[in-house]
Scaffold this motif. Structure first.
Motif, PDB file in Angstrom:
ATOM      1  N   GLY A  84       0.792  -1.216   0.000  1.00 14.45           N
ATOM      2  CA  GLY A  84       0.000   0.000   0.000  1.00 14.45           C
ATOM      3  C   GLY A  84       0.826   1.268   0.000  1.00 14.45           C
ATOM      4  O   GLY A  84       0.280   2.352  -0.189  1.00 14.45           O
ATOM      5  N   THR A  85       2.131   1.148   0.211  1.00 13.56           N
ATOM      6  CA  THR A  85       3.017   2.315   0.221  1.00 13.56           C
ATOM      7  C   THR A  85       4.004   2.242  -0.928  1.00 13.56           C
ATOM      8  O   THR A  85       4.040   3.120  -1.793  1.00 13.56           O
ATOM      9  N   SER A 116      -6.693   2.484   2.689  1.00 11.03           N
ATOM     10  CA  SER A 116      -7.026   3.027   3.999  1.00 11.03           C
ATOM     11  C   SER A 116      -8.320   3.811   3.934  1.00 11.03           C
ATOM     12  O   SER A 116      -8.793   4.198   2.859  1.00 11.03           O
ATOM     13  N   ASP A 173       0.713   3.811   5.031  1.00 12.27           N
ATOM     14  CA  ASP A 173      -0.621   4.111   4.497  1.00 12.27           C
ATOM     15  C   ASP A 173      -1.760   3.634   5.390  1.00 12.27           C
ATOM     16  O   ASP A 173      -2.925   3.700   4.980  1.00 12.27           O
ATOM     17  N   ARG A 174      -1.457   3.154   6.598  1.00 14.96           N
ATOM     18  CA  ARG A 174      -2.521   2.660   7.476  1.00 14.96           C
ATOM     19  C   ARG A 174      -2.351   3.229   8.882  1.00 14.96           C
ATOM     20  O   ARG A 174      -1.273   3.670   9.266  1.00 14.96           O
ATOM     21  N   PHE A 184       2.003  10.041   5.915  1.00 15.80           N
ATOM     22  CA  PHE A 184       0.914   9.160   5.496  1.00 15.80           C
ATOM     23  C   PHE A 184       0.637   9.372   4.012  1.00 15.80           C
ATOM     24  O   PHE A 184       0.408  10.493   3.568  1.00 15.80           O
ATOM     25  N   VAL A 185       0.654   8.280   3.227  1.00 14.18           N
ATOM     26  CA  VAL A 185       0.369   8.370   1.793  1.00 14.18           C
ATOM     27  C   VAL A 185      -1.073   7.951   1.535  1.00 14.18           C
ATOM     28  O   VAL A 185      -1.563   6.983   2.114  1.00 14.18           O
ATOM     29  N   ARG A 186      -1.759   8.683   0.673  1.00 14.02           N
ATOM     30  CA  ARG A 186      -3.179   8.440   0.433  1.00 14.02           C
ATOM     31  C   ARG A 186      -3.453   7.439  -0.685  1.00 14.02           C
ATOM     32  O   ARG A 186      -4.617   7.113  -0.932  1.00 14.02           O
ATOM     33  N   TRP A 187      -2.422   6.954  -1.359  1.00 14.46           N
ATOM     34  CA  TRP A 187      -2.692   6.047  -2.477  1.00 14.46           C
ATOM     35  C   TRP A 187      -2.788   4.586  -2.052  1.00 14.46           C
ATOM     36  O   TRP A 187      -2.989   3.702  -2.873  1.00 14.46           O
ATOM     37  N   GLY A 188      -2.663   4.322  -0.774  1.00 21.28           N
ATOM     38  CA  GLY A 188      -2.717   2.941  -0.299  1.00 21.28           C
ATOM     39  C   GLY A 188      -4.136   2.476  -0.049  1.00 21.28           C
ATOM     40  O   GLY A 188      -5.104   2.935  -0.662  1.00 21.28           O
ATOM     41  N   SER A 236      -5.359   8.639   8.721  1.00 19.04           N
ATOM     42  CA  SER A 236      -4.193   9.520   8.714  1.00 19.04           C
ATOM     43  C   SER A 236      -4.083  10.349   9.988  1.00 19.04           C
ATOM     44  O   SER A 236      -3.067  11.024  10.197  1.00 19.04           O
TER      45      SER A 236
END
Length: 252
Positions: free
Chosen positions: A20-21, A202, A179-180, A196-200, A207
């Motif tokens: 997810g990251t 979640s 990402d979680r 925190f990355v939003r493309w995973g 976040s």
């Protein structure tokens, strides 16, 4: 008055979540989960429900998501991992766009990196080898094969910091990219700031507690590498991460 030389990053080391990251392994995970859960008489998840499965250890997910006992979850993990081994750990997996290049560039800037994944370490090693990222990493850290002895994100983060320190890395200002909510919570245990990355995989609320949130790899690059110019909308993220520097040193 002479200016001090610019450092390549505000961080002394970077820890990476994997699923997810860095890596999108959702196609293979969904296929194997479908086979596994049908084998045990459970309803398989839809693609939308993968958010409940990708991130935490599978041993935990089999209990929380489908009500298995610890003993049943142990059996299900073994069955699922058997499918994974037959498939090949990298089958169907792909890097999120730009992430391979970013890891390579962070390494080229002289910033030590490690994975901090709840996936079994043997799988993380296989994925990093497959995507030619192993040489960019000082340590490749994942869960133990049973996903019980070492699996909680806080313990994984501690192990990643330990291995980096053992390799002579300065771990006084680490950052974890994930990402979680497990990443946010696991980092917090050790005072490690989280981007925190939003493309995973979640929910939006996960976040909460992260020091910064990014929507794309360019925003993440700007937070990891000091010599990158900021794109519009990154100011708040930069301010949040800069504030996180005040947290101080982290005990590895």
């Amino acid at each position: 008055m002479a200016r001090a030389p610019q450092t390549p990053s505000r961080w002394t080391c970077v820890l990476w979540d994997v699923d997810g990251t860095l890596v999108d392994a959702s196609d293979g995970i969904l296929r194997r989960l479908t086979i596994c859960l049908e084998h045990f008489g459970k309803r398989p998840p839809t693609r939308a429900e993968l958010v409940h499965w990708i991130g935490p250890p599978m041993y935990e997910s089999f209990q929380v998501n489908v009500g298995m006992s610890p003993e049943q979850a142990t059996e299900a993990v073994a069955f699922y991992r058997g499918l994974n081994k037959i498939d090949g750990y990298s089958t169907g997996a792909k890097l999120f766009p730009g992430m391979g290049e970013l890891v390579t560039d962070v390494a080229a800037a002289g910033i030590p990196q490690a994975t901090a994944s709840s996936k079994p370490e043997v799988q993380v090693v296989a994925l990093m080898d497959h995507f030619d990222l192993s040489t960019s990493l000082t340590a490749i850290v994942g869960a133990t094969a049973d996903e019980k002895t070492l699996s909680a994100k806080a313990d994984i983060v501690a192990e990643a910091l330990r291995r980096l320190a053992a390799a002579g890395v300065d771990t006084s200002r680490p950052v974890l990219v994930g990402d979680r909510h497990h990443d946010v919570e696991g980092g917090a245990v050790h005072g490690v700031p989280v981007i925190f990355v939003r493309w995973g995989f979640s929910w939006p609320h996960e976040s909460e507690g992260a020091q910064a949130v990014v929507d794309d790899v360019d925003q993440l690059r700007a937070l990891l590498l000091m010599d990158q110019s900021s794109a519009p909308g990154e100011t708040a993220a930069h301010e949040a991460v800069a504030a996180a520097e005040a947290v101080g040193s982290v005990d590895a």
